[in-house]
Write an enzyme that holds these catalytic residues in place. Sequence first.
Site, PDB file in Angstrom:
ATOM      1  N   HIS A   1      14.480  11.486  -4.133  1.00  0.00           N
ATOM      2  CA  HIS A   1      13.776  12.294  -3.145  1.00  0.00           C
ATOM      3  C   HIS A   1      13.081  13.468  -3.828  1.00  0.00           C
ATOM      4  O   HIS A   1      13.359  13.795  -4.977  1.00  0.00           O
ATOM      5  CB  HIS A   1      14.739  12.772  -2.073  1.00  0.00           C
ATOM      6  CG  HIS A   1      15.207  11.674  -1.171  1.00  0.00           C
ATOM      7  ND1 HIS A   1      15.982  11.905  -0.054  1.00  0.00           N
ATOM      8  CD2 HIS A   1      15.014  10.325  -1.221  1.00  0.00           C
ATOM      9  CE1 HIS A   1      16.241  10.748   0.548  1.00  0.00           C
ATOM     10  NE2 HIS A   1      15.674   9.788  -0.145  1.00  0.00           N
TER      11      HIS A   1
ATOM     12  N   GLU B   1      13.205  16.718  -3.574  1.00  0.00           N
ATOM     13  CA  GLU B   1      14.009  17.836  -4.080  1.00  0.00           C
ATOM     14  C   GLU B   1      14.668  17.479  -5.407  1.00  0.00           C
ATOM     15  O   GLU B   1      14.707  18.308  -6.332  1.00  0.00           O
ATOM     16  CB  GLU B   1      15.097  18.217  -3.060  1.00  0.00           C
ATOM     17  CG  GLU B   1      14.547  18.650  -1.712  1.00  0.00           C
ATOM     18  CD  GLU B   1      14.453  17.512  -0.710  1.00  0.00           C
ATOM     19  OE1 GLU B   1      14.770  17.757   0.462  1.00  0.00           O
ATOM     20  OE2 GLU B   1      14.065  16.394  -1.102  1.00  0.00           O
TER      21      GLU B   1
ATOM     22  N   TRP C   1     -24.487  -1.977   9.621  1.00  0.00           N
ATOM     23  CA  TRP C   1     -23.295  -1.158   9.816  1.00  0.00           C
ATOM     24  C   TRP C   1     -23.627  -0.084  10.838  1.00  0.00           C
ATOM     25  O   TRP C   1     -24.660   0.568  10.722  1.00  0.00           O
ATOM     26  CB  TRP C   1     -22.852  -0.520   8.511  1.00  0.00           C
ATOM     27  CG  TRP C   1     -22.435  -1.507   7.480  1.00  0.00           C
ATOM     28  CD1 TRP C   1     -23.175  -1.998   6.455  1.00  0.00           C
ATOM     29  CD2 TRP C   1     -21.148  -2.120   7.366  1.00  0.00           C
ATOM     30  NE1 TRP C   1     -22.453  -2.873   5.696  1.00  0.00           N
ATOM     31  CE2 TRP C   1     -21.185  -2.964   6.236  1.00  0.00           C
ATOM     32  CE3 TRP C   1     -19.965  -2.059   8.075  1.00  0.00           C
ATOM     33  CZ2 TRP C   1     -20.098  -3.719   5.823  1.00  0.00           C
ATOM     34  CZ3 TRP C   1     -18.881  -2.805   7.667  1.00  0.00           C
ATOM     35  CH2 TRP C   1     -18.956  -3.620   6.565  1.00  0.00           C
TER      36      TRP C   1
ATOM     37  N   LEU D   1      -9.964  -7.387   5.607  1.00  0.00           N
ATOM     38  CA  LEU D   1      -8.977  -6.366   5.961  1.00  0.00           C
ATOM     39  C   LEU D   1      -8.167  -5.904   4.747  1.00  0.00           C
ATOM     40  O   LEU D   1      -6.963  -5.692   4.821  1.00  0.00           O
ATOM     41  CB  LEU D   1      -8.044  -6.857   7.072  1.00  0.00           C
ATOM     42  CG  LEU D   1      -8.709  -7.246   8.397  1.00  0.00           C
ATOM     43  CD1 LEU D   1      -7.650  -7.609   9.427  1.00  0.00           C
ATOM     44  CD2 LEU D   1      -9.598  -6.132   8.917  1.00  0.00           C
TER      45      LEU D   1
END
Length: 374
Positions: free
Chosen positions: A55, A57, A175, A209
Amino acid sequence: MATRGKTHEDYMREALAQAELGRGRTRPNPMVGCVIVKNGRIIAAGHHARAGLAHAEVVALAAAGERARGADAYVTLEPCSHVGRTGPCAQALIAAGVRRVFVGVRDPNPLVHGRGLRALTRAGIDVQVGVLGEPCLRLNEAFAHFIVAHRPYVIAKVAQSLDGRVATRTGASRWVSGEPARAFGHALRNACDGIMVGSGTVLADDPALTCRLDGGRDPLRIVVDTLARTPPLAKVVQAARRSAAPTLIATTSRASETRRRALVRAGAEVFVCRQRRGRVDLECLLDELGRRELLSVLVEGGPTLLGAMFDSHLVHKLHAFVAPLIIGGAEALSSVGGVGPALLRDAVQLGALELVPVGADLMVTAYPRYARAH
């Protein structure tokens, strides 16, 4: 105020910048950043890079070493106090001997909520919560939703003309928005865990995609396809062979076994949802995506899918790119279809609006507010 001309907010902004380095990579965990400050200077920084890794920390404390003793820690999210894939961060801060901990927001996870703060306080550490609270909350809005609802946070993206059209009466759509807006769209794909379109979009535009950013990563591709009309040779299906992310076809028992098997042979996954009014039940689909631990899903359309999502009160955030165009035409596609409300008082209200120019387009970011609970 912090020392040497820097404020607590300045240091928290640095922690937020650290957290952003993990965007799109941490699921099912939140994004977290941490900086260690001593004598008015940042001596170490860290972020959570991926589930299963250290993590923020712990990363920052390891970089600081013995210098962390007597220092201040700025963390975007409440340090955890439970043992998961890694050890509790609150205990790591205590063991390192930090003097003060500044926290952006409490962790919405019931396993943590308030416990990490209490552990730090009991150890004699001065704890302050709420430094840049709103930006820290927005950073993990998808995680906060997921941890409570067990479904992904749904972000809708549309690109439309000023009069609300996404294509001309002949179906021409490339577009509507400019290149900067399209680049932002790929940044959204990179940041989200899934991207969803309807079968109409696949049949009309044959999109892959994928995320076309340098260093980007592809989200899970999801096609809502009641009858499994997606061709096995469609780019969205074939992309699964070249990408680390799979393609999921969400269909129903109305789709023939032959079509479903053909899609599986082509490399797609097929998930059979229950039906609602003869179509894919979107809530059933979101439940399945929640089981797969997707924190966020980007819905790019088309109008039928977006309309169904808004009709069902399932959109949590909207990015609308409005191009300086008037397309017109009674038969031209509008950006949102569906049934829609009978009365204006039941229309979807948009709150917390933010308007930002993106190239020649205007990006409207907003949070839908629904008139009645669904």
